[in-house]
Motif scaffolding. Structure first.
Motif, PDB file in Angstrom:
ATOM      1  N   THR A  30     108.891 102.400  38.050  1.00 19.45           N
ATOM      2  CA  THR A  30     107.907 102.675  38.751  1.00 19.45           C
ATOM      3  C   THR A  30     107.434 104.115  39.417  1.00 19.45           C
ATOM      4  N   GLN A  31     106.181 104.168  39.355  1.00 17.02           N
ATOM      5  CA  GLN A  31     105.331 105.565  39.521  1.00 17.02           C
ATOM      6  C   GLN A  31     105.552 106.539  38.409  1.00 17.02           C
ATOM      7  N   LYS A  32     106.202 105.991  37.161  1.00 20.09           N
ATOM      8  CA  LYS A  32     106.144 106.745  36.147  1.00 20.09           C
ATOM      9  C   LYS A  32     104.641 106.643  35.233  1.00 20.09           C
ATOM     10  N   TYR A  33     104.402 107.618  34.624  1.00 18.15           N
ATOM     11  CA  TYR A  33     103.129 107.600  33.790  1.00 18.15           C
ATOM     12  C   TYR A  33     103.214 106.738  32.713  1.00 18.15           C
ATOM     13  N   LEU A  34     101.992 106.176  32.445  1.00 13.01           N
ATOM     14  CA  LEU A  34     102.167 104.885  31.391  1.00 13.01           C
ATOM     15  C   LEU A  34     102.102 105.821  30.163  1.00 13.01           C
ATOM     16  N   PRO A  35     102.916 105.238  29.274  1.00 11.66           N
ATOM     17  CA  PRO A  35     102.779 105.854  27.729  1.00 11.66           C
ATOM     18  C   PRO A  35     101.798 106.016  27.139  1.00 11.66           C
ATOM     19  N   MET A  36     101.402 106.822  26.062  1.00 14.81           N
ATOM     20  CA  MET A  36     100.370 107.153  25.461  1.00 14.81           C
ATOM     21  C   MET A  36      98.950 107.128  25.950  1.00 14.81           C
ATOM     22  N   VAL A  37      98.780 107.523  27.295  1.00 16.21           N
ATOM     23  CA  VAL A  37      97.684 107.530  28.175  1.00 16.21           C
ATOM     24  C   VAL A  37      97.602 109.134  28.632  1.00 16.21           C
ATOM     25  N   PRO A  38      96.668 109.832  27.852  1.00 17.85           N
ATOM     26  CA  PRO A  38      96.589 111.200  28.232  1.00 17.85           C
ATOM     27  C   PRO A  38      96.152 111.596  29.736  1.00 17.85           C
ATOM     28  N   GLN A  39      96.660 112.482  30.328  1.00 14.43           N
ATOM     29  CA  GLN A  39      96.216 112.979  31.758  1.00 14.43           C
ATOM     30  C   GLN A  39      94.632 113.229  31.797  1.00 14.43           C
ATOM     31  N   ASN A  40      94.255 113.908  30.435  1.00 13.19           N
ATOM     32  CA  ASN A  40      92.786 114.250  30.673  1.00 13.19           C
ATOM     33  C   ASN A  40      92.283 114.385  29.088  1.00 13.19           C
ATOM     34  N   THR A  41      91.018 114.306  28.926  1.00 10.83           N
ATOM     35  CA  THR A  41      90.586 114.617  27.398  1.00 10.83           C
ATOM     36  C   THR A  41      89.213 115.314  27.773  1.00 10.83           C
ATOM     37  N   VAL A  42      88.848 115.927  26.821  1.00  8.55           N
ATOM     38  CA  VAL A  42      87.785 116.828  26.899  1.00  8.55           C
ATOM     39  C   VAL A  42      87.133 116.695  25.517  1.00  8.55           C
ATOM     40  N   SER A  43      85.848 116.992  25.408  1.00  8.96           N
ATOM     41  CA  SER A  43      84.881 116.927  23.998  1.00  8.96           C
ATOM     42  C   SER A  43      83.643 117.365  24.249  1.00  8.96           C
ATOM     43  N   PHE A  44      83.479 118.230  23.357  1.00  7.39           N
ATOM     44  CA  PHE A  44      82.009 118.823  23.555  1.00  7.39           C
ATOM     45  C   PHE A  44      81.489 119.222  22.075  1.00  7.39           C
ATOM     46  N   GLY A  45      80.347 119.253  21.871  1.00  3.06           N
ATOM     47  CA  GLY A  45      79.627 119.949  20.579  1.00  3.06           C
ATOM     48  C   GLY A  45      78.589 120.431  20.796  1.00  3.06           C
ATOM     49  N   VAL A  46      77.994 120.960  19.553  1.00  5.75           N
ATOM     50  CA  VAL A  46      76.825 121.707  19.444  1.00  5.75           C
ATOM     51  C   VAL A  46      76.209 121.643  18.234  1.00  5.75           C
ATOM     52  N   GLY A  47      74.943 121.579  17.969  1.00  5.61           N
ATOM     53  CA  GLY A  47      74.249 121.099  16.557  1.00  5.61           C
ATOM     54  C   GLY A  47      73.168 122.195  16.725  1.00  5.61           C
ATOM     55  N   TYR A  48      72.920 122.534  15.224  1.00  3.84           N
ATOM     56  CA  TYR A  48      71.711 123.246  15.126  1.00  3.84           C
ATOM     57  C   TYR A  48      71.125 122.907  13.585  1.00  3.84           C
ATOM     58  N   LYS A  49      69.750 122.695  13.759  1.00  6.52           N
ATOM     59  CA  LYS A  49      68.962 122.243  12.736  1.00  6.52           C
ATOM     60  C   LYS A  49      68.048 123.274  12.222  1.00  6.52           C
ATOM     61  N   ILE A  50      68.139 123.482  10.760  1.00  5.19           N
ATOM     62  CA  ILE A  50      67.621 124.602   9.980  1.00  5.19           C
ATOM     63  C   ILE A  50      66.405 123.679   9.004  1.00  5.19           C
ATOM     64  N   ASN A  51      65.107 124.028   9.354  1.00  2.00           N
ATOM     65  CA  ASN A  51      63.955 123.511   8.492  1.00  2.00           C
ATOM     66  C   ASN A  51      63.995 124.208   7.239  1.00  2.00           C
ATOM     67  N   ILE A  52      63.950 123.485   6.251  1.00  2.00           N
ATOM     68  CA  ILE A  52      64.127 124.139   4.771  1.00  2.00           C
ATOM     69  C   ILE A  52      62.498 124.035   4.247  1.00  2.00           C
ATOM     70  N   GLY A  53      62.118 122.570   4.183  1.00  2.00           N
ATOM     71  CA  GLY A  53      60.856 122.471   3.621  1.00  2.00           C
ATOM     72  C   GLY A  53      60.618 122.510   2.101  1.00  2.00           C
ATOM     73  N   LEU A  54      61.726 122.342   1.465  1.00  2.00           N
ATOM     74  CA  LEU A  54      61.400 122.218  -0.093  1.00  2.00           C
ATOM     75  C   LEU A  54      61.122 120.775  -0.539  1.00  2.00           C
ATOM     76  N   PRO A  55      60.860 120.622  -1.692  1.00  2.00           N
ATOM     77  CA  PRO A  55      60.164 119.122  -2.011  1.00  2.00           C
ATOM     78  C   PRO A  55      61.468 118.188  -2.041  1.00  2.00           C
ATOM     79  N   TRP A  56      62.542 118.873  -2.321  1.00  2.00           N
ATOM     80  CA  TRP A  56      64.079 117.958  -2.155  1.00  2.00           C
ATOM     81  C   TRP A  56      64.861 118.192  -0.934  1.00  2.00           C
ATOM     82  N   LEU A  57      64.444 119.036  -0.142  1.00  2.00           N
ATOM     83  CA  LEU A  57      65.503 119.040   0.864  1.00  2.00           C
ATOM     84  C   LEU A  57      64.460 119.446   2.139  1.00  2.00           C
TER      85      LEU A  57
END
Length: 105
Positions: free
Chosen positions: A17-44
């Motif tokens: 009783t009052q022990k943490y559940l196994p395999m349940v993280p106390q916190n999680t975090v996720s973040f991402g970043v993206g970047y688009k490069i316009n090329i404009g070639l006939p094939w890309l």
């Protein structure tokens, strides 16, 4: 997450009783970043770059809470080559090759 057993008595000597559940993280975090490069070639048309960080907080491996995994985070990434509705994606998980999960006793 503060997920704990409300009432978990195995027998007269074992009470989780009052022990943490196994395999349940106390916190999680996720973040991402993206970047688009316009090329404009006939094939890309574009190249897309994306990076991500994912972290998992401390969690316990068993009901007794005597073995745990400390906070663990990894970086992931991908690059996509795009032409109209078609893309070719290359992914890499755990870019810096951080070691595998390992419990602390």
């Amino acid at each position: 997450t503060n997920a704990k057993f409300k009432d978990y008595k195995v027998n007269a000597k074992t009470d989780y009783t009052q022990k943490y559940l196994p395999m349940v993280p106390q916190n999680t975090v996720s973040f991402g970043v993206g970047y688009k490069i316009n090329i404009g070639l006939p094939w890309l048309d574009n190249i897309l770059l994306h990076g991500q960080y994912v972290g998992t907080g401390k969690f316990y491996w068993n009901d007794k809470n005597d073995v745990y995994q400390p906070y663990y985070g990894v970086f992931n990434g991908n690059i996509s080559f795009v032409k109209k509705n078609i893309s070719v994606d290359l992914w890499e998980a755990n870019l810096f090759k951080k070691g595998d999960l390992s419990p602390v006793v």
